[in-house]
Design an enzyme around this catalytic site. Structure first.
Site, PDB file in Angstrom:
ATOM      1  N   CYS A 118       0.833  -1.205   0.000  1.00  0.00           N
ATOM      2  CA  CYS A 118       0.000   0.000   0.000  1.00  0.00           C
ATOM      3  C   CYS A 118       0.866   1.254   0.000  1.00  0.00           C
ATOM      4  O   CYS A 118       1.692   1.452   0.897  1.00  0.00           O
ATOM      5  CB  CYS A 118      -0.902  -0.013   1.224  1.00  0.00           C
ATOM      6  SG  CYS A 118      -1.785   1.533   1.497  1.00  0.00           S
ATOM      7  N   TYR A 149      -6.578   5.078  -9.863  1.00  0.00           N
ATOM      8  CA  TYR A 149      -6.439   4.166  -8.722  1.00  0.00           C
ATOM      9  C   TYR A 149      -7.378   2.974  -8.872  1.00  0.00           C
ATOM     10  O   TYR A 149      -6.976   1.825  -8.668  1.00  0.00           O
ATOM     11  CB  TYR A 149      -6.731   4.917  -7.425  1.00  0.00           C
ATOM     12  CG  TYR A 149      -6.773   4.031  -6.207  1.00  0.00           C
ATOM     13  CD1 TYR A 149      -5.594   3.530  -5.648  1.00  0.00           C
ATOM     14  CD2 TYR A 149      -7.982   3.687  -5.604  1.00  0.00           C
ATOM     15  CE1 TYR A 149      -5.623   2.703  -4.532  1.00  0.00           C
ATOM     16  CE2 TYR A 149      -8.019   2.876  -4.492  1.00  0.00           C
ATOM     17  CZ  TYR A 149      -6.838   2.386  -3.956  1.00  0.00           C
ATOM     18  OH  TYR A 149      -6.878   1.567  -2.847  1.00  0.00           O
ATOM     19  N   GLU A 200       1.724  -0.346  -6.975  1.00  0.00           N
ATOM     20  CA  GLU A 200       1.633   0.923  -6.255  1.00  0.00           C
ATOM     21  C   GLU A 200       3.044   1.339  -5.840  1.00  0.00           C
ATOM     22  O   GLU A 200       3.736   0.583  -5.155  1.00  0.00           O
ATOM     23  CB  GLU A 200       0.728   0.789  -5.026  1.00  0.00           C
ATOM     24  CG  GLU A 200      -0.731   0.592  -5.384  1.00  0.00           C
ATOM     25  CD  GLU A 200      -1.656   0.783  -4.189  1.00  0.00           C
ATOM     26  OE1 GLU A 200      -1.178   1.239  -3.121  1.00  0.00           O
ATOM     27  OE2 GLU A 200      -2.850   0.478  -4.326  1.00  0.00           O
ATOM     28  N   ASP A 216      -3.366  -7.465   1.834  1.00  0.00           N
ATOM     29  CA  ASP A 216      -3.554  -6.859   0.519  1.00  0.00           C
ATOM     30  C   ASP A 216      -3.029  -7.820  -0.542  1.00  0.00           C
ATOM     31  O   ASP A 216      -1.823  -8.079  -0.619  1.00  0.00           O
ATOM     32  CB  ASP A 216      -2.811  -5.529   0.425  1.00  0.00           C
ATOM     33  CG  ASP A 216      -3.455  -4.448   1.276  1.00  0.00           C
ATOM     34  OD1 ASP A 216      -4.681  -4.529   1.493  1.00  0.00           O
ATOM     35  OD2 ASP A 216      -2.746  -3.546   1.729  1.00  0.00           O
ATOM     36  N   TYR A 221       0.231  -4.892  -5.380  1.00  0.00           N
ATOM     37  CA  TYR A 221       0.876  -4.810  -4.069  1.00  0.00           C
ATOM     38  C   TYR A 221       2.225  -5.530  -4.025  1.00  0.00           C
ATOM     39  O   TYR A 221       2.787  -5.730  -2.952  1.00  0.00           O
ATOM     40  CB  TYR A 221      -0.048  -5.397  -2.997  1.00  0.00           C
ATOM     41  CG  TYR A 221      -1.352  -4.660  -2.857  1.00  0.00           C
ATOM     42  CD1 TYR A 221      -1.375  -3.331  -2.451  1.00  0.00           C
ATOM     43  CD2 TYR A 221      -2.565  -5.286  -3.149  1.00  0.00           C
ATOM     44  CE1 TYR A 221      -2.579  -2.648  -2.333  1.00  0.00           C
ATOM     45  CE2 TYR A 221      -3.772  -4.605  -3.031  1.00  0.00           C
ATOM     46  CZ  TYR A 221      -3.767  -3.290  -2.626  1.00  0.00           C
ATOM     47  OH  TYR A 221      -4.956  -2.616  -2.513  1.00  0.00           O
ATOM     48  N   CYS A 245      -3.105   2.356   7.365  1.00  0.00           N
ATOM     49  CA  CYS A 245      -2.167   1.728   6.442  1.00  0.00           C
ATOM     50  C   CYS A 245      -0.781   1.698   7.067  1.00  0.00           C
ATOM     51  O   CYS A 245       0.116   2.390   6.621  1.00  0.00           O
ATOM     52  CB  CYS A 245      -2.129   2.482   5.117  1.00  0.00           C
ATOM     53  SG  CYS A 245      -1.201   1.604   3.845  1.00  0.00           S
ATOM     54  N   CYS A 264      -3.727  -2.492   4.556  1.00  0.00           N
ATOM     55  CA  CYS A 264      -4.432  -1.247   4.209  1.00  0.00           C
ATOM     56  C   CYS A 264      -5.934  -1.424   4.366  1.00  0.00           C
ATOM     57  O   CYS A 264      -6.476  -2.469   4.051  1.00  0.00           O
ATOM     58  CB  CYS A 264      -4.142  -0.851   2.764  1.00  0.00           C
ATOM     59  SG  CYS A 264      -2.412  -0.513   2.488  1.00  0.00           S
TER      60      CYS A 264
END
Length: 212
Positions: free
Chosen positions: A56, A87, A99, A134, A139, A202, A211
């Protein structure tokens, strides 16, 4: 737009399967950093840029902007195919991007090796396409060097940490190290998210990133 159901072993999208994206950035105009004050695209004289993905990006960005010698940060996407994704698009897994945090640093105060140490020691680089709860290729753990020197340093650092992790009984590092890739800014609401939303969840820590 629907959300793709995540599996325990997400598969990387191919170039032909990736979303088409768009020509212009989703971050327009470029805002100022809410903590450090600079326009997000500014690189002061004498400073350098580095890119890291460790789950995250909200918590990761805060981790880096708090380091002495880091003068600017921004969140966005790298490593995939879709130009200028949103996003929500990245969260489908159909852009191929991870990310990523863009870190602008003063090498007289903090070295690239120092940044790599922060990277390795604040997430689990053995989890593949996930960090903690996640799950998804967005990720994944990745380093995106911008020079041959950064590439060599990142590879050397990975090998050193792999030795230490093997000795401690951990698995193989899955961190992707790929140079010379474009960075696409995320939307304004994601920049310095945990400064704008102090109660946002997060945390970044040595055992992974979770997250909300």
């Amino acid at each position: 737009m629907g959300w793709i159901k995540k599996t325990l072993k997400p598969q990387m999208v191919t170039k032909d399967e990736a979303m088409p994206g768009r020509e212009s950035s989703v971050l327009n105009p470029i805002p100022r950093h809410t903590v450090l004050g600079l326009p997000l695209d500014e690189v002061p004289e004498g400073c350098e840029v580095a890119y890291f993905a460790m789950g995250c990006y909200w918590g990761e960005e805060r981790l880096f902007w708090r380091l002495d010698g880091v003068v600017n940060t921004a969140v966005g996407f790298m490593g995939g195919y879709t130009p200028n994704p949103t996003y929500r698009e990245s969260c489908t897994g159909r852009t191929g991007h991870a990310e990523t945090v863009r870190v602008v640093f003063d090498p007289s105060k903090v070295s690239y090796d120092d940044l790599l140490a922060t990277f390795w020691e604040n997430h689990d680089p053995t989890q593949g396409a996930r960090q903690g709860n996640d799950v998804g290729t967005e990720y994944r753990s990745a380093i995106f060097p911008v020079s041959h020197s950064q590439l060599e340093t990142a590879q050397r650092s990975r090998d050193a940490y792999q030795l230490r992790m093997t000795e401690a009984g951990y698995g193989e590092i899955t961190t992707e190290i790929t140079a010379d890739l474009p960075f696409y800014y995320a939307e304004d609401e994601h920049q310095q998210y945990l400064d704008k939303n102090p109660n946002g969840y997060c945390p970044v820590h040595a055992t992974g990133v979770a997250c909300g």
